[in-house]
Design an enzyme around this catalytic site. Structure first.
Site, PDB file in Angstrom:
ATOM      1  N   ASP A 118      36.878  39.033 -16.035  1.00  0.00           N
ATOM      2  CA  ASP A 118      35.628  39.758 -16.288  1.00  0.00           C
ATOM      3  C   ASP A 118      35.923  41.251 -16.467  1.00  0.00           C
ATOM      4  OD1 ASP A 118      32.881  39.932 -16.677  1.00  0.00           O
ATOM      5  OD2 ASP A 118      32.483  40.289 -14.557  1.00  0.00           O
ATOM      6  N   ILE A 119      36.791  41.573 -17.430  1.00  0.00           N
ATOM      7  CA  ILE A 119      37.203  42.959 -17.629  1.00  0.00           C
ATOM      8  C   ILE A 119      36.246  43.634 -18.591  1.00  0.00           C
ATOM      9  CG2 ILE A 119      39.045  44.448 -18.507  1.00  0.00           C
ATOM     10  CD1 ILE A 119      41.018  42.335 -17.583  1.00  0.00           C
TER      11      ILE A 119
END
Length: 828
Positions: A219-220
Site C-alpha cells: 500500500d505504497i
C-alpha cells in the site's frame, strides 16, 4: 456466424490487445478498428477483450469508491469541531503509554500521540489501535501481522516499533516512533529533480530492506512515504496490509487495496510479488516528475518501474534505487538498454527467478525464439486478466459486503461508535448502495440483510424486521426459492417475527424455511446461517432446538467457521440445560468457551453469550455462587465492550441479580435490580411489561431483605402493569400475589397472606402442569397462612402435598422454597 479463430490469429489479437493497452484510453478503439480494417472477426475479438478489461477496471474502481464511501460514513467525523473533547481514549493508558491527542484515522486503525507515563523515562510516540468494527478477523490478523513485520525490520528508512498489546476486547494496539513527516509528493514540490530523485532512491532503499526480509508492503502511496522535516530523510510508514513472501518471492492475493494505486497484480486478484511495491513507487515517481522536464530517460525509468507498454520492470527495488541515482548523477540508466535486446530484457525482468541469473548468460542460452515464447505467455496472462473481470468484481463486492457485516455492534471496539450512531450511518450507506448498485441486486440484498442484523443487535426490532423482509423478497426475485441464500434470509426473517407481535406469522415463516432447507443439496455458509436462525426461533422447544444446533455444529466444523461453532456450542449447551442433561450441557459449554477464548481472547464480548449460558447451567445445578461468577463476567464483558448504557446489558444484569437473590447476598441483588429498573424504564418505558417484570423481581428481593414497605410499592406497580398488559389467567399475573403472600406471612398478616396465596394458586394450577414448583410453593403458602390463623386441619392437605411434591422434584428447587414447607409439615 462467428468463425473459429486459429492460433496464428489469436497471436495477432494478443499483439494488438497488448499494444492497445499501452495507448491513451481515447485512442484504443480507433487504432484497433484501423489495424483490423480488413479483418472484422479479429477486430471484434480484440475490441471485446479491451471492453472487458475496461469494464472490469471501471467496476473495480466504482466498488472501491463505494467502499471508501462506506468507510467515511461508518467512521466518526473528526474533521471538524473539537475532535479530542468527545474522544474517550484521550487520557487512557495502554500499557505504560498515556494518550495525549488524536493524530488521525484510516480504514483499519486510529492513531494517537502518546507519552510514556510510568516514570522510567520521558518519550513521545504514536499509538495505533485497531478498529475492530469493520473488517473483523481478517483485519485483526493484518494488524497483528503489521506488529510482527515492524518488529522484524531494522533500517533508518523504516518505522520502528516500540511496544504492543491488546485491549480487553481483543483489539490490538502498537506503539511506534512518532514521525512528524510530510508526504513526499508535497515535499518535492518546487524541489530540483536531482534532490527529488535522491529522496525517491532512499524510499527504494527502505523498500529493498523490507523485501530482503521477504516483506511486501502492498500500500505504497505518498501519505505512506514521508520526509522527516528535521532531518530531510525518508520514512516508509504503515505496513497495515503487508504480506510475508515465500522463498520464491510470492505472496497471496491482496485482501484489501487502495483502488487508485492498485497494481496489476492487485487488480487481477493474483498472488502478489515485489513487483506490486515497485509499481506503486513508480506511480509516486511519475507524479513527482510530471511537472519537471520531460526528459526521455526520466520517462524510461518511470515506464520501467511501472512495467508499462513494452518496458520491462525492475527486478528489485535496489535496481530502481540505482537507476534513480544514475538519473540524478546524469549517468546511463538500466531503463534504456540496447534496443536490439529490449524485448528479451523485459521478459527476463518480469520473471523473478530468471532475474537472479546473469543477464548475458541468460541471453546466450535462451535465444530469440524462447524469448518470443515467453512474450506470448505474458500476453496470455494479460488476456486471462481481462477474462478474470468477474473474479475481480466478486472481490470488490466482498470488500463492500464485509464492511456492512463487520458493522455488527458485537464487533465494535470499546471506544467505537455506539449502536444507535452506527445504525444511522449504516442506513445512510445502504441508501447509497440501493441507488448506485442497482445493477447488482444480489449484493444489495446481502447488504440489506446485514443492516437488518445490525438493527437487531441494537434492539430496533421493527426496523430489523422490515429490512429482513425486504432482503428475503429481493433474493427470492433474484435467485428463486431453492437457493440457500434465500432460505437463510427467510429463516432470519421468521426468527425476527417470532420475537415481535406476529409470533404466529413468524412460526409459519420458520416452518416454510425448514421445508425449503430440506431441498438444499449442498450445504454452505447460507445453510449454516439458516440452521442457527431456525434454532434460535425454537427457544423453549429444547428437543427441536438441540437437533438444529447439532446440525449447525456439524456443518460449522466442516466449513471451519469458528464463530458459528461458538454460537452453536452455546446454543447446544442451553438446549441441553433445558432438557435437564446437565453433564452434556457442561461439556458443550466448556468446549464453546475454550474455542471462543482461543479465537477471540479472554476479554472479547463474544464470550458473554457462553458465560451467560454457563450461569444458567450453574443455577440449574444448584451452584449459585458459580452462577453469580459467570453472570457477572458476562455483564462485565458487555459493559467493557459497549459501555454501561448498552441495552444488551439488561439481560446480563437480570441474570446476575436473580442469581444473587438466590443466595444470602440480598443487598447486592436489590442494588442490581434497582439499576436494572432504571435501564429498563429508560429503554422500554416505566409502565412497560419489561419494567413490570423487573419490579416483580425487585419486590421479591426486597421481601427477602425485609424491606417490606419498598416491596409493597414494587409489587403493587408490577400488579398494575401485568393487569394492563396480560390477560386474566396468564401465569405472570400470579407472581405479585405469590410474593406478597410470602411478605404477609413474614408480617404475621395471615388472612391477607391466605387471600394472596389462593389467588396465585388458582392461576398457576391452570397455567402450569401438575407438580410445577411454583404451583406447589403457592399451595404451601396457603397452608402456612391457615396454620398462622390456627386452622391446622385445613392446612394439612395443602402443606403435606406441597412438601412431598417439592422434595420429589427432579428439577433443582432452592432450599428457601422447600424448607418453610417441610418445617410446616413436620409441625402438624
Amino acid at each position: 456466424m462467428t468463425q473459429e479463430v486459429n492460433l496464428s490469429e489469436w497471436t495477432k489479437v494478443d499483439s494488438a490487445f497488448d499494444f492497445a493497452l499501452s495507448l491513451p484510453e481515447g485512442d484504443q478503439t480507433g487504432w484497433i478498428d484501423r489495424h483490423f480494417a480488413g479483418e472484422p472477426e479479429l477486430r471484434m475479438r480484440t475490441r471485446l477483450l479491451l471492453e472487458r478489461a475496461m469494464a472490469a477496471d471501471r467496476l473495480f474502481e466504482d466498488l472501491g469508491r463505494r467502499r471508501d464511501t462506506v468507510f467515511a460514513n461508518l467512521l466518526p467525523d473528526t474533521r471538524t469541531g473539537d475532535k479530542d473533547a468527545a474522544d474517550v481514549r484521550i487520557g487512557r493508558h495502554y500499557g505504560p503509554w498515556k494518550v495525549i491527542r488524536r493524530i488521525g484515522a484510516g480504514g483499519l486503525a486510529e492513531v494517537y500521540e502518546v507519552e510514556r507515563d510510568d516514570g522510567r523515562y520521558d518519550q513521545k510516540a504514536a499509538l495505533k489501535i485497531m478498529r475492530a468494527s469493520l473488517l473483523g478477523a481478517d483485519a485483526l490478523d493484518l494488524f497483528k501481522r503489521e506488529r510482527r513485520v515492524l518488529a522484524s525490520l531494522d533500517h533508518p528508512g523504516l518505522i520502528r516499533i516500540i511496544d504492543g498489546g491488546e485491549t480487553a476486547t481483543g483489539a490490538p494496539w502498537l506503539v511506534m516512533e512518532h514521525v512528524d513527516g510530510v508526504p513526499i509528493n508535497v515535499w518535492c514540490e518546487g524541489l530540483a529533480n536531482s534532490a527529488s530523485l535522491e529522496l525517491m532512491a532512499q524510499a527504494a532503499d527502505a523498500l529493498q530492506a523490507a523485501h530482503a526480509r521477504l516483506i511486501l508492503h502492498g500500500d505504497i502511496k505518498p501519505d505512506h512515504v514521508v520526509v522527516v522535516a528535521e532531518s530531510g530523510s525518508i520514512k516508509l510508514l504503515d505496513f497495515g496490509i503487508a504480506q510475508l513472501l515465500d522463498d520464491n518471492g510470492t505472496g497471496a492475493a491482496a485482501l484489501a487495496v487502495t483502488p487508485a494505486i492498485a497494481s496489476p497484480e492487485q487488480r487481477a486478484g493474483i498472488p502478489m510479488t515485489t513487483a506490486s511495491d515497485i509499481y506503486q513507487l513508480g506511480l509516486i515517481l511519475q507524479q513527482i516528475l510530471a511537472s519537471g522536464t520531460a526528459e526521455p530517460r526520466h520517462a524510461a525509468v518511470v515506464r520501467m518501474a511501472l512495467g508499462s507498454g513494452t518496458s520491462a520492470q525492475y527486478a528489485s527495488a535496489a535496481e530502481l534505487a540505482a537507476d534513480l541515482r544514475n538519473l540524478a548523477a546524469e549517468r546511463p540508466v538500466m531503463a534504456l538498454p540496447d534496443s536490439r535486446m529490449e524485448s528479451a530484457v523485459r521478459v527476463i525482468r518480469n520473471n523473478r527467478m530468471a532475474a537472479t541469473l546473469a543477464l548475458t548468460a541468460v541471453l546466450g542460452l535462451i535465444g530469440w525464439g524462447v524469448s518470443a515464447s515467453i512474450y506470448a505467455g505474458e500476453i496470455e496472462r494479460q488476456r486471462n486478466a481481462a477474462v478474470a473481470a468477474t473474479d475481480r468484481a466478486e472481490r470488490g463486492r466482498a470488500m463492500l459486503l464485509n464492511l456492512f457485516r463487520r458493522a455488527d455492534p458485537l464487533e465494535l471496539d470499546a471506544a467505537g461508535p455506539q449502536p444507535a450512531g452506527t445504525l444511522k450511518m449504516l442506513d445512510s450507506a445502504l441508501e447509497d448502495a440501493r441507488l448506485n448498485l442497482s445493477q447488482d441486486p444480489e449484493l444489495v440484498a446481502d447488504l440489506i440483510g446485514w443492516t437488518a442484523r445490525a438493527h437487531h443487535r441494537a434492539d430496533d426490532l421493527p426496523g430489523a424486521q422490515a429490512l429482513a423482509a425486504d432482503s428475503a423478497a429481493m433474493i427470492l426475485r433474484r435467485s428463486g426459492s431453492q437457493s440457500s441464500n434465500y432460505v437463510s434470509a427467510l429463516a432470519f426473517q421468521g426468527y425476527l417475527q417470532t420475537l415481535g407481535d406476529d409470533a404466529a406469522g413468524g412460526r409459519n415463516t420458520v416452518e416454510r424455511a425448514m421445508s425449503l432447507l430440506g431441498g438444499i443439496a449442498v450445504p454452505d455458509r447460507h445453510v449454516l446461517d439458516a440452521l442457527l436462525a431456525l434454532a434460535w426461533s425454537h427457544e423453549g422447544d429444547w428437543e427441536r432446538q438441540r437437533v438444529l444446533f447439532t446440525r449447525a455444529m456439524v456443518l460449522a466444523q466442516q466449513l471451519g467457521q469458528i464463530s458459528a461453532q461458538v454460537e452453536a456450542g452455546a446454543g447446544l449447551g442451553r438446549s441441553l440445560t433445558g432438557l435437564g442433561e446437565h453433564d452434556a450441557a457442561q461439556i458443550q459449554l466448556d468446549q464453546a468457551l475454550a474455542l471462543a477464548m482461543a479465537k477471540y481472547g479472554s476479554g472479547h464480548p463474544r464470550l458473554a453469550l457462553v458465560f451467560s449460558d454457563l450461569g444458567r447451567l450453574a443455577k440449574d445445578r444448584g451452584q449459585p455462587e458459580l452462577a453469580i461468577r459467570h453472570h457477572r463476567k458476562a455483564l462485565e464483558l458487555s459493559i467493557e465492550a459497549f459501555g454501561p448504557g448498552y441495552s444488551r446489558n439488561i439481560s446480563h444484569r437480570n441474570n446476575l441479580a436473580t442469581a444473587l437473590a438466590e443466595t444470602d447476598r440480598i443487598g447486592e441483588a436489590v442494588a442490581q435490580f434497582r439499576l436494572l429498573l432504571g435501564q429498563t424504564s429508560e429503554k422500554s418505558g416505566p409502565n412497560s411489561l419489561e419494567a413490570g417484570e423487573v419490579l416483580q423481581n425487585l419486590g421479591a428481593a426486597q421481601v427477602q431483605a425485609g424491606q417490606f414497605a419498598a416491596a409493597e410499592s414494587a409489587l403493587g406497580r408490577a400488579d398494575a402493569i401485568f393487569a394492563a398488559h396480560l390477560p386474566d389467567g396468564h401465569p405472570r399475573r400470579a407472581f405479585p400475589s405469590l410474593t406478597r403472600a410470602e411478605m404477609r406471612i413474614a408480617q404475621s398478616r395471615f388472612a391477607e397472606a391466605q387471600a394472596d396465596a389462593v389467588r396465585a394458586l388458582s392461576i398457576l394450577t391452570v397455567a402450569f402442569p401438575q407438580g410445577h414448583f411454583a404451583t406447589e410453593v403457592a399451595r404451601c403458602r396457603v397452608g402456612i397462612a391457615l396454620i398462622g390463623q390456627g386452622r391446622p386441619a385445613l392446612a394439612r392437605p395443602f402443606v403435606q402435598t406441597a412438601s412431598r411434591t417439592l422434595a420429589a422434584s427432579t428439577t433443582p428447587v432452592l432450599p428457601r422454597y422447600i424448607e418453610p414447607c417441610r418445617r410446616a409439615a413436620l409441625g402438624l
